[in-house]
Motif scaffolding. Structure first.
Motif, PDB file in Angstrom:
ATOM      1  N   VAL A 106     -13.836   1.423  18.845  1.00 23.14           N
ATOM      2  CA  VAL A 106     -14.378   1.396  17.487  1.00 23.14           C
ATOM      3  C   VAL A 106     -14.794  -0.017  17.067  1.00 23.14           C
ATOM      4  O   VAL A 106     -15.834  -0.205  16.431  1.00 23.14           O
ATOM      5  N   TYR A 107     -14.004  -1.007  17.435  1.00 23.55           N
ATOM      6  CA  TYR A 107     -14.226  -2.337  16.858  1.00 23.55           C
ATOM      7  C   TYR A 107     -14.877  -3.348  17.794  1.00 23.55           C
ATOM      8  O   TYR A 107     -14.999  -4.518  17.440  1.00 23.55           O
ATOM      9  N   PRO A 162      -6.750   2.634  -0.354  1.00 16.72           N
ATOM     10  CA  PRO A 162      -6.406   1.706   0.736  1.00 16.72           C
ATOM     11  C   PRO A 162      -5.686   2.408   1.883  1.00 16.72           C
ATOM     12  O   PRO A 162      -6.001   2.194   3.049  1.00 16.72           O
ATOM     13  N   PHE A 163      -4.747   3.284   1.518  1.00 15.42           N
ATOM     14  CA  PHE A 163      -4.003   4.017   2.541  1.00 15.42           C
ATOM     15  C   PHE A 163      -4.944   4.873   3.383  1.00 15.42           C
ATOM     16  O   PHE A 163      -4.909   4.852   4.610  1.00 15.42           O
ATOM     17  N   GLY A 191      -6.786   8.072  28.799  1.00 16.13           N
ATOM     18  CA  GLY A 191      -6.004   7.990  27.564  1.00 16.13           C
ATOM     19  C   GLY A 191      -5.772   9.371  26.977  1.00 16.13           C
ATOM     20  O   GLY A 191      -4.671   9.685  26.516  1.00 16.13           O
ATOM     21  N   PHE A 217      -6.995   2.777   5.769  1.00 14.81           N
ATOM     22  CA  PHE A 217      -6.248   2.322   6.950  1.00 14.81           C
ATOM     23  C   PHE A 217      -6.025   3.462   7.938  1.00 14.81           C
ATOM     24  O   PHE A 217      -6.184   3.280   9.147  1.00 14.81           O
ATOM     25  N   VAL A 218      -5.655   4.635   7.405  1.00  8.02           N
ATOM     26  CA  VAL A 218      -5.375   5.758   8.306  1.00  8.02           C
ATOM     27  C   VAL A 218      -6.640   6.161   9.060  1.00  8.02           C
ATOM     28  O   VAL A 218      -6.610   6.394  10.277  1.00  8.02           O
ATOM     29  N   ALA A 277     -12.603   8.605  18.256  1.00 10.12           N
ATOM     30  CA  ALA A 277     -13.551   7.833  19.071  1.00 10.12           C
ATOM     31  C   ALA A 277     -13.179   7.905  20.546  1.00 10.12           C
ATOM     32  O   ALA A 277     -14.052   8.019  21.417  1.00 10.12           O
ATOM     33  N   MET A 278     -11.869   7.852  20.818  1.00  9.89           N
ATOM     34  CA  MET A 278     -11.430   7.895  22.214  1.00  9.89           C
ATOM     35  C   MET A 278     -11.762   9.247  22.844  1.00  9.89           C
ATOM     36  O   MET A 278     -12.298   9.313  23.956  1.00  9.89           O
ATOM     37  N   ILE A 338       0.821  -1.213   0.000  1.00 12.05           N
ATOM     38  CA  ILE A 338       0.000   0.000   0.000  1.00 12.05           C
ATOM     39  C   ILE A 338       0.858   1.268   0.000  1.00 12.05           C
ATOM     40  O   ILE A 338       0.590   2.217  -0.732  1.00 12.05           O
ATOM     41  N   LEU A 374      -4.978   5.579  -3.961  1.00  8.78           N
ATOM     42  CA  LEU A 374      -4.678   6.071  -2.614  1.00  8.78           C
ATOM     43  C   LEU A 374      -5.697   5.585  -1.587  1.00  8.78           C
ATOM     44  O   LEU A 374      -5.483   5.703  -0.388  1.00  8.78           O
ATOM     45  N   GLY A 430      -9.363   4.250   9.496  1.00  6.20           N
ATOM     46  CA  GLY A 430      -9.882   3.137  10.288  1.00  6.20           C
ATOM     47  C   GLY A 430      -9.064   2.803  11.522  1.00  6.20           C
ATOM     48  O   GLY A 430      -9.613   2.391  12.542  1.00  6.20           O
ATOM     49  N   PHE A 431      -7.751   2.960  11.443  1.00  8.85           N
ATOM     50  CA  PHE A 431      -6.929   2.492  12.554  1.00  8.85           C
ATOM     51  C   PHE A 431      -6.092   3.588  13.210  1.00  8.85           C
ATOM     52  O   PHE A 431      -5.398   3.333  14.178  1.00  8.85           O
ATOM     53  N   GLU A 432      -6.126   4.803  12.663  1.00  4.73           N
ATOM     54  CA  GLU A 432      -5.334   5.855  13.286  1.00  4.73           C
ATOM     55  C   GLU A 432      -6.208   7.017  13.741  1.00  4.73           C
ATOM     56  O   GLU A 432      -6.384   7.244  14.934  1.00  4.73           O
ATOM     57  N   ILE A 433      -6.789   7.719  12.765  1.00  2.99           N
ATOM     58  CA  ILE A 433      -7.586   8.908  13.104  1.00  2.99           C
ATOM     59  C   ILE A 433      -8.895   8.503  13.781  1.00  2.99           C
ATOM     60  O   ILE A 433      -9.274   9.058  14.814  1.00  2.99           O
ATOM     61  N   GLY A 434      -9.585   7.530  13.183  1.00  2.00           N
ATOM     62  CA  GLY A 434     -10.880   7.092  13.714  1.00  2.00           C
ATOM     63  C   GLY A 434     -10.823   6.729  15.189  1.00  2.00           C
ATOM     64  O   GLY A 434     -11.559   7.297  16.001  1.00  2.00           O
ATOM     65  N   PRO A 435      -9.945   5.794  15.565  1.00  3.42           N
ATOM     66  CA  PRO A 435      -9.856   5.420  16.976  1.00  3.42           C
ATOM     67  C   PRO A 435      -9.512   6.592  17.890  1.00  3.42           C
ATOM     68  O   PRO A 435     -10.056   6.694  18.984  1.00  3.42           O
ATOM     69  N   LEU A 436      -8.636   7.501  17.408  1.00  5.83           N
ATOM     70  CA  LEU A 436      -8.281   8.662  18.235  1.00  5.83           C
ATOM     71  C   LEU A 436      -9.504   9.526  18.499  1.00  5.83           C
ATOM     72  O   LEU A 436      -9.776   9.920  19.638  1.00  5.83           O
TER      73      LEU A 436
END
Lengths: 290, 284
Positions: free
Chosen positions: A120-121, B17-18, B258, B21-22, B32-33, A79, B15, B24-30
């Motif tokens: 989230v998950y 997929p990148f 957190g 991922f960003v 959400a927290m 990617i 672009l 879904g696993f970086e900005i989103g969780p932050l």
């Protein structure tokens, strides 16, 4: 002058001893038979290693870790390569965003990242908390800063933009230019950051424990679980595990030594070369002021 | 013209997929927290009670304080040791320097669970040194307890030192021999050289290293988890038990803590920037 050299020798000697004692102690413990009231073990044995290598659980844990590493590092290469290439070549005004997104994980410890990922998950449309899939996502982000730096630096070193221009002038399409000209030239540069990422994920515990835990036992979880059982056996695991890490980082050092002649900076803290660059600028500024 | 536009859309699609991922696993969780930290325990009511709870609770304030103290202490100690050790390093031949740096580099990978385990073998209740010293009759370690504050500090310093040495060592390369010669030609002694030239030049690197080490210790989880489990009150251990333990889950409270931890880390980085800029302005 001589007296001060003795001082420096003493300092460095103490540092080296301090750093090596835990390792040497663990190594000795892993091959010790009887060892309770002497400085060095009374007898040596390999039975802990034999026991370890007959443990199915160890192999299973190792396989799972390997699966996670291959998946996330593989995904990252597949990617990130086109992403960084496309952004540097075609959308250079977005480079700032890319860099921010890629460097952000470096400032966020896994413990904080895990809080949001669990939120989230664990409910909602995608429920992958507790499965290895969430770890692959988390690991993709964990190694992002290293992969980004490695790939970007390689693209810069080979002057990717000019290479593509030249290839296009000669009638190649962009994809051909990337596949036949740019890719072969940067593959060795990417190897270093790939190996660094592998070593990093090998020793990753926080995400694995918080997001998945015992449901998908990785090598680190296995180790943590064995902490309370036989010390000799656990030492054997630690030594085996650490030898693999050494092998990985050793390869990295060798590879970067060949390229840069400055092997020491090229470990996983390579990212901090950003800071070092700043100092270098400052120093040259100072010199200029003389 | 249309062809170029079509190509751009095609490139943008690559672009995706990148971006996925960003988000879904970086900005989103932050995000959400942060959002989750403003909800009550039931997850429905919007409130800032979680933060009030933390700042009113002796227990959680203790966790924050313990984390801050242990991070400050281990960072300061490691920086001091590293400044001296890195200077001593530069006195050796290039070959030996490289070999020594190799050792620091290799040991910097020895961290987390394996490191804690090593210390348990050496200094734990039935550790090699513990038994050895008690047999010889040295009672320096009689009161020593690895599974406590002192033990944690010891292990934290161990994993901070190699990192500190590797970060500070390069900045000694910036101190030119000619500066020393110039200083002594003008009548300066060795100590006045270090006081007026050497240390000011090193200072940005020292401060920068310090804030990296501080952040490193604040976020450390594996080492503390393996060594003290939940017996010692640390911010990272508390967050873990609030969001991912078998007992009392309080994800909203965990999120608030957190956010506080992330804020401390960002604060450390910001401080680093500020110091750097300030020092550089003085130089100009």
């Amino acid at each position: 002058m001589k007296a001060s050299l003795t001082f420096h020798k003493l300092m460095v000697g103490l540092l080296v001893i301090y750093l090596l004692i835990p390792l040497v102690g663990t190594l000795l413990f892993s091959i010790a038979g009887k060892w309770d009231h002497t400085i060095l073990p009374e007898s040596y044995t390999m039975k802990w290693y034999i026991e370890l290598f007959q443990d199915e659980r160890f192999y299973d844990a190792f396989r799972r870790t390997l699966f996670l590493i291959v998946m996330s590092v593989g995904l990252s290469v597949v990617i990130m390569l086109p992403t960084i290439f496309i952004i540097t070549v075609y959308f250079s005004k977005w480079e700032g965003f890319l860099q921010a997104a890629a460097m952000l994980p470096y400032g966020i410890p896994p413990i904080v990242g895990a809080v949001g990922l669990i939120k989230v998950y664990s409910d909602g449309p995608i429920q992958i908390a507790g499965t290895p899939w969430i770890l692959i996502g988390a690991y993709f982000i964990t190694i992002l800063p290293f992969m980004y730096q490695g790939i970007r630096n390689s693209l810069r070193t080979v002057n990717a933009v000019q290479l593509v221009d030249a290839a296009e002038l000669l009638g190649a399409t962009k994809f051909q230019a990337f596949r036949t000209v740019v890719f072969p030239n940067i593959i060795s540069g990417i190897l270093v950051s790939t190996l660094l990422s592998v070593a990093l994920l090998f020793s990753e515990f926080a995400f694995a424990n918080l997001l998945v835990g015992g449901r998908f036992e990785t090598i680190q979880i296995y180790l943590a679980d064995k902490l309370n059982s036989s010390g000799h056996l656990t030492s054997a695991i630690v030594i085996t595990y650490y030898s693999m890490i050494l092998l990985l980082t050793g390869t990295v050092l060798k590879l970067s030594f060949r390229k840069e002649k400055n092997p020491v900076v090229s470990n996983k803290n390579r990212i901090l070369s950003l800071f070092k660059k700043q100092y270098r600028h400052k120093n040259t500024a100072l010199e200029g002021e003389k | 013209m249309r062809k170029i536009k079509k190509q751009k859309i095609y490139l943008l699609a690559l672009l995706l997929p990148f971006i996925t991922f960003v988000i879904g696993f970086e900005i989103g969780p932050l995000v959400a927290m942060i959002k989750n930290s403003f909800y009550a325990d039931d997850g429905i009511q919007v409130t800032i009670n979680q933060y009030i709870t933390i700042f009113k609770s002796k227990f959680y304030l203790q966790a924050i304080q313990n984390s801050l103290v242990i991070s400050l202490f281990s960072a300061v100690t490691s920086v001091i040791i590293a400044v001296i050790a890195a200077y001593s390093l530069t006195k050796f031949s290039q070959k030996i320097q490289n070999r020594l740096l190799m050792i620091t580099n290799m040991t910097s990978n020895f961290e987390g669970i394996p490191l804690s385990f090593s210390y348990i073998i050496l200094l734990g209740n039935n550790g090699l040194f513990t038994l050895l010293f008690s047999k010889i009759g040295w009672d320096v370690f009689a009161d020593f307890n690895l599974y406590s504050w002192t033990g944690l500090i010891l292990v934290y310093i161990y994993f901070q030192i190699p990192l500190a040495v590797m970060l500070i060592y390069p900045s000694y390369q910036g101190i030119k021999k000619q500066w020393k010669e110039a200083s002594s030609l003008l009548g300066g002694s060795t100590s006045s050289f270090w006081l007026h030239i050497g240390i000011p030049v090193l200072l940005p690197s020292i401060v920068g290293t310090f804030s990296i080490l501080f952040a490193n210790a604040m976020g450390a989880y594996a080492t503390a988890y393996a060594l003290v489990g939940s017996n010692y009150n640390l911010l990272s251990l508390q967050i873990a038990s609030l969001v991912a333990s078998d007992v009392a889950l309080k994800p909203q409270l965990g999120s608030a803590m957190g956010v506080l931890l992330a804020a401390t880390m960002i604060g450390a980085m910001w401080f680093n920037e500020r110091m750097m800029r300030r020092i550089r302005r003085d130089l100009r």
